[in-house]
Design a protein around this motif. Structure first.
Motif: not given
Length: 292
Positions: A79-104
Motif C-alpha cells: 500500500r501507499e503510505f502518507n508521510m505525516i512528519e519529517k525532521t532532519d533525523d526522523y520520518i513517520e509514515f501512516e496507512l489509514l483504514w479505508s472502505e477498501d481495507t475493510l473488505k479484507i
C-alpha cells in the motif's frame, strides 16, 4: 516518494510505497547493508507485515463468523503510505483504514511506521492505533533483508549470526510445502550463540524462535570486522530466512504473531500470537539496527 535521512556516517532511504526502509548506506565504507530489492531474487527491502505475519489457513480467516481473505504477510507492504512528519533525523509514515481495507480486514486502524536516524543506525518504530468502536486483532512484524555477502569476493557461507547470550532455544517447525506451522518444536541451540550460515539451514523454510534469551543478534563475516546488529527487545518471535535455492541476502525478522498452525480453523481473536487492542488504545514496538 523517496525520502532521505543522513548524517556524517550513514545515509538512509525510505519510501511511501509500503512505508519501507530501502537503503542503509555506510558513507565510511561506501557499502550498502540493506538488500537492494533485485526482483530476480526478491523485490522487497524491509516490508512491514500487517495485520498478519506469514499465512492464514488457505488465505482465509474468520471474524465474527464472517470469512475474509488476506495474502501472505497481509495488506500493508503493497500500500501507499502518507508521510505525516519529517525532521532532519526522523520520518513517520501512516496507512489509514479505508472502505477498501475493510473488505479484507474488518477493523478501523491507523498504522504508523517511523525511522529515527541514529549515529550508526536506525530505530524502526511500529504504531497501531485502534480507531474502531470495538476491539481489534492483528499481528505485526518486520522483514528486513540484508546484503549477504557484503563484499563481491565473499560467499554466503562466509557469514554467521551471533546472539548476545548463550542459547538453548527451540525452533518452531514449518511445513515447507504449505508455510503453516506443524505444532512441533525442535531444540536448535545447545549452549551456543553462533549460527553458521548455509543454504541447507533454510531447506524447510525459515528458522523461527519463540524462546530466545538474547535481545541482540549480529550478522558477521569470517573475513573482516564489518557487521550489522539488530536489537529486537520485546518481540516474542524472531525468524531468520533466505531462499533455500540461493540469494545474496539474509532476513532477520522480529515478529508479534506468526503464521497459522496447520490445523487452526478458529476466529482471528483465537489465533496463536494475536495482539488485541482496545478501543482508542495504541500499540507500539521498536527494533534498532546498527552497522559497524
Amino acid at each position: 516518494m523517496n525520502y532521505i535521512l543522513e548524517n556524517e556516517n550513514i545515509k538512509l532511504s525510505t519510501n511511501t510505497n509500503g512505508g519501507e526502509l530501502t537503503s542503509i548506506f555506510s558513507k565510511e565504507d561506501s557499502l550498502e547493508f540493506l538488500w537492494n530489492g533485485n526482483s530476480d531474487y526478491w523485490k522487497y527491502h524491509s516490508p512491514i507485515l500487517f495485520p498478519i505475519v506469514g499465512k492464514v489457513k488457505d488465505g482465509k480467516y474468520l471474524v465474527d463468523g464472517n470469512t475474509y481473505e488476506l495474502p501472505q504477510h497481509g495488506l500493508a507492504r503493497t500500500r501507499e503510505f502518507n508521510m505525516i512528519e519529517k525532521t532532519d533525523d526522523y520520518i513517520e509514515f501512516e496507512l489509514l483504514w479505508s472502505e477498501d481495507t475493510l473488505k479484507i480486514y474488518p477493523f478501523k486502524f491507523s498504522l504508523r511506521l517511523s525511522y529515527k536516524l541514529l549515529e550508526n543506525g536506525v530505530k524502526v518504530g511500529y504504531k497501531v492505533i485502534n480507531l474502531d468502536n470495538k476491539e481489534i486483532y492483528f499481528s505485526i512484524g518486520g522483514h528486513p533483508a540484508f546484503m549477504c555477502p557484503l563484499m563481491n569476493e565473499e560467499n554466503f557461507e562466509d557469514y554467521y549470526f551471533e546472539f548476545n547470550k548463550i542459547e538453548n532455544a527451540n525452533i518452531m517447525k514449518l511445513n515447507s510445502n504449505t508455510g503453516y506451522f506443524s505444532g512441533i518444536t525442535d531444540q536448535y541451540f545447545h549452549n551456543e550463540s553462533i549460527v553458521n550460515l548455509s543454504l541447507d539451514l533454510f531447506k524447510d523454510d525459515a528458522l523461527v524462535f519463540s524462546d530466545l534469551e538474547s535481545n541482540l543478534i549480529s550478522l558477521k563475516s569470517k573475513n573482516h570486522n564489518k557487521s550489522l546488529s539488530m536489537d529486537f527487545s520485546g518481540f516474542p518471535y524472531l525468524a531468520l530466512w533466505t531462499k533455500a535455492t540461493g540469494a545474496p541476502f539474509i532476513c532477520i525478522e522480529p515478529w508479534y504473531g506468526h503464521a497459522d498452525y496447520h490445523d487452526f480453523n478458529g476466529e482471528l481473536k483465537d489465533k496463536s500470537g494475536i495482539e488485541k487492542l482496545e478501543v482508542g488504545k495504541t500499540f507500539t514496538a521498536y527494533y534498532s539496527l546498527f552497522i559497524e
